[in-house]
Design a protein around this motif. Sequence first.
Motif, PDB file in Angstrom:
ATOM      1  N   GLY A   6     -33.393 -28.464   2.606  1.00  0.00           N
ATOM      2  CA  GLY A   6     -33.368 -29.915   2.470  1.00  0.00           C
ATOM      3  C   GLY A   6     -32.152 -30.569   3.082  1.00  0.00           C
ATOM      4  O   GLY A   6     -31.121 -29.941   3.322  1.00  0.00           O
ATOM      5  N   TRP A   7     -32.308 -31.864   3.346  1.00  0.00           N
ATOM      6  CA  TRP A   7     -31.211 -32.719   3.802  1.00  0.00           C
ATOM      7  C   TRP A   7     -31.183 -33.955   2.918  1.00  0.00           C
ATOM      8  O   TRP A   7     -32.227 -34.484   2.553  1.00  0.00           O
ATOM      9  CB  TRP A   7     -31.419 -33.168   5.248  1.00  0.00           C
ATOM     10  CG  TRP A   7     -31.336 -32.093   6.286  1.00  0.00           C
ATOM     11  CD1 TRP A   7     -32.361 -31.330   6.757  1.00  0.00           C
ATOM     12  CD2 TRP A   7     -30.174 -31.676   6.985  1.00  0.00           C
ATOM     13  NE1 TRP A   7     -31.905 -30.459   7.718  1.00  0.00           N
ATOM     14  CE2 TRP A   7     -30.561 -30.652   7.882  1.00  0.00           C
ATOM     15  CE3 TRP A   7     -28.825 -32.065   6.953  1.00  0.00           C
ATOM     16  CZ2 TRP A   7     -29.659 -30.019   8.731  1.00  0.00           C
ATOM     17  CZ3 TRP A   7     -27.939 -31.429   7.808  1.00  0.00           C
ATOM     18  CH2 TRP A   7     -28.340 -30.425   8.687  1.00  0.00           C
ATOM     19  N   ALA A   8     -29.988 -34.419   2.596  1.00  0.00           N
ATOM     20  CA  ALA A   8     -29.821 -35.673   1.866  1.00  0.00           C
ATOM     21  C   ALA A   8     -28.885 -36.574   2.643  1.00  0.00           C
ATOM     22  O   ALA A   8     -27.825 -36.130   3.095  1.00  0.00           O
ATOM     23  CB  ALA A   8     -29.268 -35.428   0.464  1.00  0.00           C
ATOM     24  N   GLY A   9     -29.273 -37.826   2.820  1.00  0.00           N
ATOM     25  CA  GLY A   9     -28.426 -38.799   3.498  1.00  0.00           C
ATOM     26  C   GLY A   9     -27.727 -39.669   2.476  1.00  0.00           C
ATOM     27  O   GLY A   9     -28.361 -40.239   1.591  1.00  0.00           O
ATOM     28  N   THR A  10     -26.408 -39.755   2.570  1.00  0.00           N
ATOM     29  CA  THR A  10     -25.599 -40.509   1.612  1.00  0.00           C
ATOM     30  C   THR A  10     -24.836 -41.616   2.320  1.00  0.00           C
ATOM     31  O   THR A  10     -24.887 -41.751   3.548  1.00  0.00           O
ATOM     32  CB  THR A  10     -24.590 -39.594   0.900  1.00  0.00           C
ATOM     33  OG1 THR A  10     -23.499 -39.307   1.800  1.00  0.00           O
ATOM     34  CG2 THR A  10     -25.238 -38.294   0.461  1.00  0.00           C
ATOM     35  N   LYS A  11     -24.101 -42.374   1.552  1.00  0.00           N
ATOM     36  CA  LYS A  11     -23.294 -43.453   2.116  1.00  0.00           C
ATOM     37  C   LYS A  11     -22.210 -42.918   3.051  1.00  0.00           C
ATOM     38  O   LYS A  11     -21.805 -43.581   3.997  1.00  0.00           O
ATOM     39  CB  LYS A  11     -22.655 -44.256   0.976  1.00  0.00           C
ATOM     40  CG  LYS A  11     -21.833 -45.450   1.419  1.00  0.00           C
ATOM     41  CD  LYS A  11     -22.703 -46.539   2.015  1.00  0.00           C
ATOM     42  CE  LYS A  11     -21.869 -47.769   2.357  1.00  0.00           C
ATOM     43  NZ  LYS A  11     -22.679 -48.811   3.019  1.00  0.00           N
ATOM     44  N   GLU A  12     -21.754 -41.686   2.801  1.00  0.00           N
ATOM     45  CA  GLU A  12     -20.639 -41.134   3.567  1.00  0.00           C
ATOM     46  C   GLU A  12     -21.036 -40.066   4.583  1.00  0.00           C
ATOM     47  O   GLU A  12     -20.252 -39.729   5.452  1.00  0.00           O
ATOM     48  CB  GLU A  12     -19.602 -40.531   2.599  1.00  0.00           C
ATOM     49  CG  GLU A  12     -19.057 -41.521   1.588  1.00  0.00           C
ATOM     50  CD  GLU A  12     -18.277 -42.643   2.239  1.00  0.00           C
ATOM     51  OE1 GLU A  12     -17.762 -42.445   3.356  1.00  0.00           O
ATOM     52  OE2 GLU A  12     -18.183 -43.714   1.634  1.00  0.00           O
ATOM     53  N   GLY A  13     -22.216 -39.508   4.481  1.00  0.00           N
ATOM     54  CA  GLY A  13     -22.574 -38.451   5.419  1.00  0.00           C
ATOM     55  C   GLY A  13     -23.870 -37.778   5.032  1.00  0.00           C
ATOM     56  O   GLY A  13     -24.724 -38.366   4.381  1.00  0.00           O
TER      57      GLY A  13
END
Length: 333
Positions: free
Chosen positions: A277-284
């Motif tokens: 999986g990949w998670a996209g956050t506010k910082e990266g």
Amino acid sequence: METEDGSFWFAAWQGGVAQLKKNRWAVYRSSEVGRLHDYVGALAPSRESGVWVGSAGGIGLISEEAMRQFSAQDNPVIQSASVYAVVRLSNGEVWFGTQEGGVFACDDSGVVVSADGLAKGEFADEEGRRWHTVLPSSPSERGQITDILDAGPLGVWVATMNAGIWVLRDGEWSRIPPEKTHVYRLRKLAMGPDGRVWAAGGGPLSCYDPTDGEWHVFIDGISDMQCVTVTPDGDLIAGTPWGLRRFDHVEWGPVETPRAIGSPLVRVVYVSDRGIGWAGTKEGIVRLEKPRWQWTSHSPPLLSDGHAFYADPETPPLAVDAENRGVRFEDEA
């Protein structure tokens, strides 16, 4: 989602689009490639290993040959310059959802049409792709289109920010109001292997169960769900302003993420068929390989505000280099 050439694709608000292919990054931004708008919120695969791009500045198509921009100036079907939802359907059509509540489509199946073969209101572009309107713009009735889901036998589901879900099934439209789903300011839809459809947004996480035809509140107490996805083995992963939460068929629990990631706000999460999986956050971006999360700073600056991505499961797994908090590829170790 994946492309046939084995690429990961990432989108970022204010940062354009990045491609990770065979350990190398390629960045597509307005200052570098054509007129691609940097405020990108959605991606979908194209027919030939490229990506369709939905942004605040319209539609782009990135391929090995070139980068193209589509606008209302040369395509009357395109209703808006602001496209925030893009999905490729099983029939080869690509649907685009706009800020003004409209949906239009492009036939990317490879069928070439001419002007003589078009119905009223349709348009053929230079490559012979057929474009048509699915839902006319209606800011007051629907508001912004936030997501589109191909739910197979349940039809195509169009999520709106404030007006619930519009469903096209067997050629007929119906509407599911927010009062029915218990979710307001709807952001994301997802479908699991059991056929249930999940809805995330303002309010509790809820799901539609086709076996009884009812909506059920699944988790309460978190008032702002950012996104939701279902893994191939049926685990449920939800993104919140306070990190990720995972349901493993038994109980809910937080997903531990490293402090180095910075912001815990998770905007989007994706899990491949292999369970990576990949998670996209506010910082990266954060990468998940069961049973732990691994963080990568080996990414272009544009990934500091990830909104949407899809990945090829054949790309080699990443490993954390704790000394510099970067990454290396396993096959390069």
